[in-house]
Design a protein around this motif. Structure first.
Motif: not given
Length: 457
Positions: A165-169
């Motif tokens: 989640i954090s990488m994509l966002l």
């Protein structure tokens, strides 16, 4: 640390594990007379309430919770990682794992319901740890399974999800990873305080929405790449059985690499043979073990046979259509594939990963809690929740490669005792299936009473 984690994962997922897992899938498929042929009936049962049956949540809620735990980043980033490391042939092995894994998911869920127990306060609990203890009389192996599950939950069910989640966002919208980690941790904490019913309620709402939303995005990309679909199927099949690299920049994509990463990611995605989904299946309202076993088996169908297959076709066709795409990193490959849809592509991917990963964290929080309860009693759950929520934030800011390798290792260690139970109790599976399914008694109620465990447990 990355080197050690990668080495352990490679050792655990060498040929012996591949043969054990896929061999169990095939063995149960044959011995149970291809339960895959009942998938239509299983889907119909999953949307019908089993009135007058024993359990804490409906069979659909149990299925939704297990699907929430399985339909996660393994379906998106996990498949992309398999393609980047194992080549296009990994898609075939991932799909095969799902097809034959339907029988294994059926078997492990049947055993979980048959050997489930009741806590002193009336809660229905079960899973492979109780199957190993009550069915095989091997509590020590049940303890090992619970320990592996508690640790695996921090990989497949927690840090990997928040990391994705954090990488994509961060890459798509520029949101700092620590901000994403903090928000996700807070939301999860708010849901798990309500226990299984709160988790299943949220998952029942999220799963249909997120699955349809993501599938429509995949179909759109496949329509855009329609000129390359035939070549995509051909490349996937050739690479799955090739002793040489597939070419086109796919480094090391031989049959061993394709099988290793395809089967590993297939297990990561559908969890058939791992023993996680049966933990929630045991709490379902069902009149006999076979009915819930069929419902649970339909989860593997949706997860791998449909969603993972669509993801694999999208990724490989996108590489063929756009050779310049960076396919050496799973997250980058996934992002590039969905960027083909103007404006909406990044939104579809972001919403897909966000909902998939968030629901997986919720589902796995229940698996972890039941394992901790088996090991240390119900009071220990509250302390575990603190570490669980903290790990969500930690996972959002660490290196993805090491997290995936640790998750793969824990998955394998969970699967081994569960597969042992399935193999040695296969006779029980046959008897129960003959009693309720093959003889046409699927509506019959189980007469065995659910035993109550002592207060210490």
């Amino acid at each position: 640390m990355e080197g050690i984690a990668a080495g352990i994962a490679s050792f655990l997922w060498d040929w012996p594990m591949v043969v054990l897992l896929l061999g169990t899938h095939i063995y149960l498929t044959v011995r149970l007379r291809f339960p895959q042929r009942y998938i239509g009936r299983a889907i119909r049962l999953s949307v019908k309430k089993d009135k007058g049956s024993t359990g804490d949540i409906s069979n659909f809620s149990a299925l939704a919770t297990s699907l929430a735990a399985t339909i996660g980043t393994g379906n998106i980033v996990g498949v992309a990682t398999a393609v980047s490391l194992g080549g296009p042939g990994a898609v075939f092995w991932c799909w095969i794992t799902g097809v034959f894994g339907i029988a294994t998911k059926y078997g492990e869920s049947l055993l979980a319901v048959k050997y489930r127990v009741k806590s002193p306060d009336g809660e229905i609990i079960g899973g492979p740890m109780y199957v190993l203890e009550r069915g095989l009389k091997m509590r020590w192996l049940g303890v090992l399974f619970a320990v592996f599950t508690a640790f695996a939950a921090f990989g497949i069910g927690n840090t990997v999800q928040s990391n994705s989640i954090s990488m994509l966002l961060g890459q798509t919208w520029g949101i700092p990873r620590y901000v994403t980690g903090g928000i996700v941790a807070g939301l999860v904490a708010g849901v798990i305080l309500f226990g299984l019913k709160g988790i299943s309620r949220v998952c029942s709402l999220l799963v249909p929405f997120m699955a349809v939303f993501y599938v429509l995005g995949c179909i759109t990309i496949l329509i855009m790449n329609s000129a390359f679909i035939g070549e995509t199927f051909s490349l996937i099949l050739r690479s799955a059985f090739s002793s040489r690299a597939a070419g086109g920049g796919f480094v090391g994509s031989t049959i061993m690499m394709a099988a290793r990463y395809g089967i590993a990611r297939g297990l990561f995605s559908n969890e058939s043979g791992m023993g996680s989904a049966p933990i929630v299946a045991a709490a379902a309202q069902t009149r006999n073990p076979v009915r819930q076993a069929l419902v649970s088996a339909s989860g593997t169908f949706w997860d791998t046979v449909v969603i993972c297959a669509l993801t694999g076709l999208v990724l490989v066709s996108s590489i063929i259509a756009n050779p310049a795409i960076d396919h050496t990193h799973g997250a980058a490959l996934t992002k590039a594939a969905f960027d083909q849809i103007p404006v909406a592509g990044p939104i579809i991917l972001s919403v897909g990963i966000l909902t998939f990963a968030f629901s997986t964290i919720l589902g796995w929080s229940y698996y972890a809690e039941k394992s901790i309860q088996y090991l240390g009693g119900k009071r220990s759950i509250y302390f575990y929740r603190i570490f669980w929520v903290a790990a969500i934030f930690f996972g959002a800011v660490v290196n993805l490669k090491m997290v995936w390798d640790i998750a793969d290792s824990m998955n394998a260690l969970m699967a081994i005792p569960n597969l042992v139970a399935l193999i040695f109790l296969s006779g029980v599976l046959v008897r129960e299936t003959r009693k309720y399914l093959w003889s046409g008694n699927l509506d019959a109620a189980q007469t065995d009473e659910i035993p109550t465990i002592d207060k210490k447990r």
